[in-house]
Design a protein around this motif. Sequence first.
Motif, PDB file in Angstrom:
ATOM      1  N   GLN A 146       5.688   9.944   2.540  1.00 29.21           N
ATOM      2  CA  GLN A 146       5.277  11.237   1.995  1.00 29.21           C
ATOM      3  C   GLN A 146       4.564  12.057   3.070  1.00 29.21           C
ATOM      4  OE1 GLN A 146       6.158  12.045  -1.441  1.00 29.21           O
ATOM      5  NE2 GLN A 146       7.423  10.309  -0.789  1.00 29.21           N
ATOM      6  N   ASN A 147       5.205  13.124   3.500  1.00 29.51           N
ATOM      7  CA  ASN A 147       4.702  13.892   4.647  1.00 29.51           C
ATOM      8  C   ASN A 147       3.278  14.395   4.479  1.00 29.51           C
ATOM      9  OD1 ASN A 147       7.180  13.530   5.852  1.00 29.51           O
ATOM     10  ND2 ASN A 147       7.988  15.535   5.252  1.00 29.51           N
ATOM     11  N   GLU A 148       2.933  14.840   3.262  1.00 30.35           N
ATOM     12  CA  GLU A 148       1.631  15.464   3.074  1.00 30.35           C
ATOM     13  C   GLU A 148       0.474  14.466   3.198  1.00 30.35           C
ATOM     14  OE1 GLU A 148       3.187  14.573  -1.126  1.00 30.35           O
ATOM     15  OE2 GLU A 148       3.974  15.158   0.839  1.00 30.35           O
ATOM     16  N   VAL A 149       0.760  13.175   3.072  1.00 29.35           N
ATOM     17  CA  VAL A 149      -0.325  12.175   3.212  1.00 29.35           C
ATOM     18  C   VAL A 149      -0.005  11.177   4.318  1.00 29.35           C
ATOM     19  CG1 VAL A 149      -1.196  12.366   0.846  1.00 29.35           C
ATOM     20  CG2 VAL A 149       0.730  10.813   1.337  1.00 29.35           C
ATOM     21  N   TYR A 150       0.935  11.526   5.192  1.00 28.40           N
ATOM     22  CA  TYR A 150       1.346  10.590   6.243  1.00 28.40           C
ATOM     23  C   TYR A 150       0.173  10.221   7.159  1.00 28.40           C
ATOM     24  CZ  TYR A 150       3.914   8.664  10.235  1.00 28.40           C
ATOM     25  OH  TYR A 150       4.358   7.851  11.258  1.00 28.40           O
ATOM     26  N   ASP A 151      -0.558  11.199   7.612  1.00 29.30           N
ATOM     27  CA  ASP A 151      -1.682  10.925   8.518  1.00 29.30           C
ATOM     28  C   ASP A 151      -2.758  10.087   7.832  1.00 29.30           C
ATOM     29  OD1 ASP A 151      -0.464  12.304  10.566  1.00 29.30           O
ATOM     30  OD2 ASP A 151      -1.507  14.187  10.147  1.00 29.30           O
TER      31      ASP A 151
ATOM     32  N   LEU B  39       0.830  -1.201   0.000  1.00 26.26           N
ATOM     33  CA  LEU B  39       0.000   0.000   0.000  1.00 26.26           C
ATOM     34  C   LEU B  39       0.866   1.253   0.000  1.00 26.26           C
ATOM     35  CD1 LEU B  39      -2.618  -0.922   2.777  1.00 26.26           C
ATOM     36  CD2 LEU B  39      -2.814  -1.302   0.309  1.00 26.26           C
ATOM     37  N   GLY B  40       0.372   2.292  -0.639  1.00 25.83           N
ATOM     38  CA  GLY B  40       1.068   3.575  -0.613  1.00 25.83           C
ATOM     39  C   GLY B  40       0.212   4.647  -1.253  1.00 25.83           C
ATOM     40  N   ARG B  41       0.582   5.887  -1.011  1.00 28.45           N
ATOM     41  CA  ARG B  41      -0.099   7.036  -1.616  1.00 28.45           C
ATOM     42  C   ARG B  41       0.933   7.881  -2.368  1.00 28.45           C
ATOM     43  NH1 ARG B  41      -5.091   9.160   0.441  1.00 28.45           N
ATOM     44  NH2 ARG B  41      -6.173   7.662   1.798  1.00 28.45           N
ATOM     45  N   GLY B  42       0.511   8.461  -3.473  1.00 28.74           N
ATOM     46  CA  GLY B  42       1.407   9.318  -4.235  1.00 28.74           C
ATOM     47  C   GLY B  42       2.622   8.535  -4.734  1.00 28.74           C
TER      48      GLY B  42
ATOM     49  N   ASN C  24      11.062  14.511   0.200  1.00 29.04           N
ATOM     50  CA  ASN C  24       9.961  13.598  -0.158  1.00 29.04           C
ATOM     51  C   ASN C  24      10.041  13.118  -1.601  1.00 29.04           C
ATOM     52  OD1 ASN C  24       6.926  14.247   1.730  1.00 29.04           O
ATOM     53  ND2 ASN C  24       9.004  13.892   2.432  1.00 29.04           N
ATOM     54  N   LEU C  25      10.474  13.998  -2.483  1.00 33.48           N
ATOM     55  CA  LEU C  25      10.529  13.686  -3.902  1.00 33.48           C
ATOM     56  C   LEU C  25      11.468  12.508  -4.181  1.00 33.48           C
ATOM     57  CD1 LEU C  25       9.038  15.140  -6.224  1.00 33.48           C
ATOM     58  CD2 LEU C  25      11.154  16.384  -6.681  1.00 33.48           C
TER      59      LEU C  25
END
Length: 610
Positions: free
Chosen positions: A524-529, A472-475, A571-572
């Motif tokens: 990825q910090n922006e979608v960590y939560d 699983l992952g985002r972005g 993050n990139l």
Amino acid sequence: MCGIIGYIGDKQTQEILTTGLGKLEYRGYDSVGIAINDGEAINVTKAEGRLENLASKLSDKPLNGTVGIGHTRWATHGRPSDENSHPHTDETTDFAVVHNGIIENYQDIKQELIENGVTFQSQTDSEVVAHLLSRLYDGDMISTIQKVIDKLEGAYALGIVSKYEPNKLFAVRQASPLIVGVGEGENFISSDIPAVLEHTRDVIILEDSEIAVLSKEGVSLLDMETANPIERDVFKVDWDMEQAEKNGYDHFMLKEIFEQPTALQNTMTGRIDQDSQMVEFPELDWSEAKVNEWNKIYIVACGTAYHAGLIGKHVLEELTRIPVAVEVASEFRYRRPIIDEQTLVITVSQSGETADTLAALRQSQKMGAEVVGITNVVGSSIAREADNVILTMAGPEIAVASTKAYTTQVLSLYLMGVYAAQKKGQITEEYRKELLESLLKTPGQIEESLEHIKGIRWYAESIKDAQSVFFLGRGLDHAVALEGSLKLKEISYIHSEAYAAGELKHGTLALIEEGTPVIALATQNEVYDKMIANIEEVRARGAKVMGVTTEGNMDIYHYVDETCYIPATNNLFAPLLSVVPLQLISYYTSLALGNDVDKPRNLAKSVTVE
């Protein structure tokens, strides 16, 4: 996808051929065989299965002679068997042929030959070539080969020996890779450079529609249609032999995982100016006007290279604000993509010979696009035919499951993104320097990660009996999850899937049950939560979760069963680091299951057929 080797000189050929085939087994290992002309007759030995099966036969009955051809097969037409193994001969064994590719019209040719009294011994498409040579032989091998080629449709690299010209070896290339190794008093043909490195570093890259005629004295190239001579520069290979050997590692895959810091460093060398802290690409030399002309970008690739392209999409859109579409090459070529002179097409292929990707390149050029090729192989078709080429400096990659080729492709796309943003005026000096400083640290950070693999090995061994594993992952993490899942299924044969974590509630949760292993990337910090919430969703259904995150996210241990930390980075660039533990999980899981890590079943390294 099969491997071809050929030799002519003064030495006994058998050992040269079998040793070369050992270097080519990554291209296919369903069956193997050799044919040697002893000056009076062509003798053939072949066997289903791996090279050791052939070696066993040859130990009982060796073949003598100084001219020969060999083949290791990835089956397309006809199941793996002794009969379907190459080399193939005509009924009187006057000709022997090895073939890589697919003869698309072989059924029509075969039916015509059968009606004329020919008896076939195999179910392969390749056997028709041997019978055509026999039927069309006119006393001259070149004109005979021309007549045969005129009847063939499809892709083929051919190695041919004949009773009638026992002091020559013939090779033909059409849409399948083939090289000539130039030695002193001996010459070679091969599907790939490592098979001849032990003997010579001087190589000629055959191009489509060419015939090579080899004797021990020299090599001549001829145009396939006219038989006119062709002049071609000899390419000097600068690889060390050690790069194509295991060097003390148990498997090529493990060696290539550990070579990633060096491969990444080599790919950056000369492309990041330390003084100005800017990306330089002499091989691109784009102007501001050119970059500003593009209104869309396609990245076209297959398999692992496609996953690299997904990361490239994110980076190029983030840095240049040009829309990017990532396409599977085998689908792209059979539809009508919207391409014109304002389109940039990036084709990505480790070998530079991937058939579908190469076809997409040619299609794009015909429609007016500029094409950049990203490949690891100097002199490959994509390297020669693309308008511009970025060579990844991974060195030879032998294991079928790609590791260092993948990360150097990703790095090349990062560098291209920064370079295009510079030219477009889309990136501030401060942000560019921040990115490059972070990127330059990556090889050292991977080295640091590779020092701590005991926990990864333990985890891999713990999931070896799983029926399914989910990633699983985002972005950007989703793109890496896709690659991690592919690696696991490639070499462990465990069913594995990767999902965008936000899609769990749309069906995937039905597959999660008590004890199901889930590997969740959260870099990825922006979608960590959001990712933590998705982890809790699968754990509530009984999943056992390993979390992969960056140092500093210490709270993740509250939500997962196992944790793998990668060094903190921008993050990139996290994908360059987070993929490494996933590669190691795949490797150690396969090892725990007793599989052949470097040569997974049903697969081959270079996909040169559709």
